[in-house]
Every structure is written in structure tokens, then in C-alpha cells.
Design an enzyme around this catalytic site. Sequence first.
Site, short mmCIF file in Angstrom:
data_model
loop_
_atom_site.label_atom_id
_atom_site.label_comp_id
_atom_site.label_asym_id
_atom_site.label_seq_id
_atom_site.Cartn_x
_atom_site.Cartn_y
_atom_site.Cartn_z
N THR A 155 39.39 15.83 5.25
CA THR A 155 38.18 16.63 4.98
C THR A 155 36.98 15.72 5.24
O THR A 155 36.51 15.62 6.36
CB THR A 155 38.18 17.18 3.54
N LYS A 182 45.43 11.86 2.41
CA LYS A 182 44.02 12.10 2.61
C LYS A 182 43.33 11.95 1.27
O LYS A 182 43.90 12.21 0.20
CB LYS A 182 43.76 13.49 3.20
N THR A 193 45.38 12.78 -7.69
CA THR A 193 44.27 12.07 -7.06
C THR A 193 44.00 12.41 -5.61
O THR A 193 42.94 12.07 -5.12
CB THR A 193 44.36 10.52 -7.16
N GLU A 280 33.84 8.23 -0.34
CA GLU A 280 32.67 8.82 0.31
C GLU A 280 31.44 7.92 0.19
O GLU A 280 30.99 7.60 -0.91
CB GLU A 280 32.40 10.20 -0.30
N ASN A 402 28.02 14.71 -0.95
CA ASN A 402 28.44 15.74 -1.89
C ASN A 402 27.37 16.76 -2.21
O ASN A 402 27.67 17.87 -2.66
CB ASN A 402 28.96 15.07 -3.17
N THR A 407 27.72 22.89 3.10
CA THR A 407 26.86 23.23 4.23
C THR A 407 27.07 22.29 5.39
O THR A 407 26.55 22.53 6.46
CB THR A 407 25.39 23.17 3.80
#
Length: 407
Positions: A155, A182, A193, A280, A402, A407
Amino acid sequence: MSKFITLIADQNVCAPQGFKAAGFAAGIKKSHKLDLSLIYSEVPAIAAGVFTRNQVKAAPLLLTKKHLKSGYLQAIITNSGNANACTGKLGAQHAKQTALVLAKELNIDSTLIGVASTGVIGVTLPIEKILTSIPKLSAKLDSVEDQEAAKAIMTTDTFTKQAALAVKLSDGSTIKIGGMAKGSGMIHPNMATMLGFITTDADISAAALQIALTKAVNNSFNMISVDGDSSTNDMVLVMANKYAANVPIEDINHPDWQLFYEGLLCLCISLSKQIATDGEGATTLIAVNVSGAKSDKQAKLVAKSVVSSSLVKAAVFGNDANWGRIACAAGYANAAINPNKLNISLEELMLFKHGVPLEFSEDEALKLLQNKEVNINLDLGLGEYSSTAWGCDLTYDYVKINAAYRT
């Protein structure tokens, strides 16, 4: 790493004998990137799984748990871009449809199929795109995996997470274990997790496999933290198809069970560190090493507490050797530590000893914190147990990613 364990050049789920994999772009993602993944065993495989503790569980996860009750799986299909979570009866129907259509395509029973999803929660799954893509996905199955299966489960990941190794057993035979995962955000020490899929050609009983997986997960995936969130879809599945023809590992008292477990743990740690590295917006992998604990539980509690601290993560991002934040996180870990026996160091640079701060070189600390991997060491001075947790720094980009996730 044990002398009985060696890394395999082909770092993927097809490294063990008898497994194939594939990836396909079904059009679920707006980007049109790969979003449908399949792992297939040539024969029904002994299977085990560990699942999220989140009380809100996605439809595919519930279906997979149900199918696992037989102790066998032969295929795992995963879509990314849509979690199929909080989608009611329709979501459950879509998960079941996916299994039924794939089962017909592979000519196997639908209960031998694990179904997984990852992506945005609360959006109806574009089921027709998946169902019409299944024949094309199945046609691409190959034992020489070219990373498409691992790419298709991503993702916000920036790279694939894969690993494979070989373990030499006491009877002279060699088994192989491969895996892919992932995970980038919504990662916290509270199983599962992330999504993790493991294959092995070992001959091992369902009970022995489940114990090995649960224990390995507790010492790997359950010891990583990116942001403190645990998702609705997270699971780790393992399939063992017996192709190695080793002497069957019937239970945990078998002399080869420990060797199998060590190999599985090594693989899971590799995948865990890759996930933490790819947190991230992350720029730094953080390893928190706790020693001198009076129990394994205490060591894990302290390690998890420190690696999960937003203040510690932010300090690492800012290259600030703020040992006070580390001591604070250790203190609220609900682990009954004695601050007067606590030692804290950054790599080999001692910052805090027996409850007293030490003078140290800020320049040396800055250089250590600028490394891609930073080791924070805590000695509790209470016993002989130890544990390690992995995480990443907290950056500006984490909020950007995040804030605009949908979007």
C-alpha cells in the site's frame, strides 16, 4: 544466526519447493499498480496463522480464520487498495466469492484458500474487478517469482519485504523457508501488525507449526512499532507442504523443532526489520536492546515501551541524544524497574549509569544518530533476560502521508 541456517539468493516465497506465486493489476488501485497477489502450493499444505487482536476484524480475515480450522491451506489470495473492513454482510459475501471463484480456477476446495485484504477501511470492494482478474492471475503462477506477488500486496510501502533461508536438520536433510510481508504504517506491538505470508517445504505437524509461528511472531512482528496503531486486517500465515521429505517434526519435543523454530524466527526478524525500516516517512531504523531484565516479559515490556514512544522517535529524527525520554518510556512500561540500577547507552556511548546522567560527547552522539540504524541499549541490572524491539523515527512526512491517505 545459527550455523545450521543459510540465506538463499532467491529471497521470496517460491524459494521452498512446490510453491508458485503471481501478481496482477486488477484495477483496484487508482494508480493501476499491481493489487492482486496469489501464493499457491502444488499440494494442500499444513497451515497455521496468527491474527490481529483488534476487535474490529475485516471480512477476509474472519473467513481465513474459519478455513484454517481444518489445519490446511493451498492458496492465499490478497488484494491491496481496499481493506474490505467494516463492510457488513456484503463484505463477507465478497470474501467468500473470491475464495469460491479462485477455488474453481485452481480446481481445489474453497476451504483451502486464505483470503486477505489491505487498504482503505469502509469502502465496498470492487468485487467484479477481482473476480474477472482471477483467471489472469492464476495463469501467471510461476515457481520463479519475479517480485510481482510481493509488490501486489503493498500500500504505502516503498519497497517489497522478502526473505528466504535454508535450515539443515539433524537427519541431514535441508528445509527451506521463504516469506513476504507488507507494512509501513499502522504498525504496533500487538499482533498481527501487518500482512505476512510464509512458505516452507518442511514436514511438520499443524500443532508444532502453530506453536513455532506464535512464538516467532511474539519475538519479531510483535516487537516492532511505527505509529502505535493496530489494523483490522493484519495476519501472518504459514504453509508447509512436506516437499523436503524430512523426518516429520511431530511435536515440539522433536530434535528438529528447535532448528525449524530458529529458522522461522530468523526469517520473521528479517521481515520485521524491513517493515520498521520502511515506516511511513521514516529515515532511521531504531533497535531498542534491553538486557539485565528479571524476566522475558519485563524485557519485552520495556523494549516495546521505548520503541513505541513518540518522543523517543522524534528525538532520533532530530538527532537529539535525549536519554531522559528513553528513561521516561522505560519507567512507564509497567515493568517494575529500579531507576538506580538502570544504564542507558547509544551504541557504545554511555549516557546514563545507575540512575545518574553522565557527561558525553554531543558530537559523537550526533554522528551515531545520523546513521541509518540506531541502537539504543538499556541494562536494567535486575537479571539475565533480554529482548529487542524495532521501530523507526517519527518524521514530518509521516503526517503528510496519513493526512492524505484516502486522497
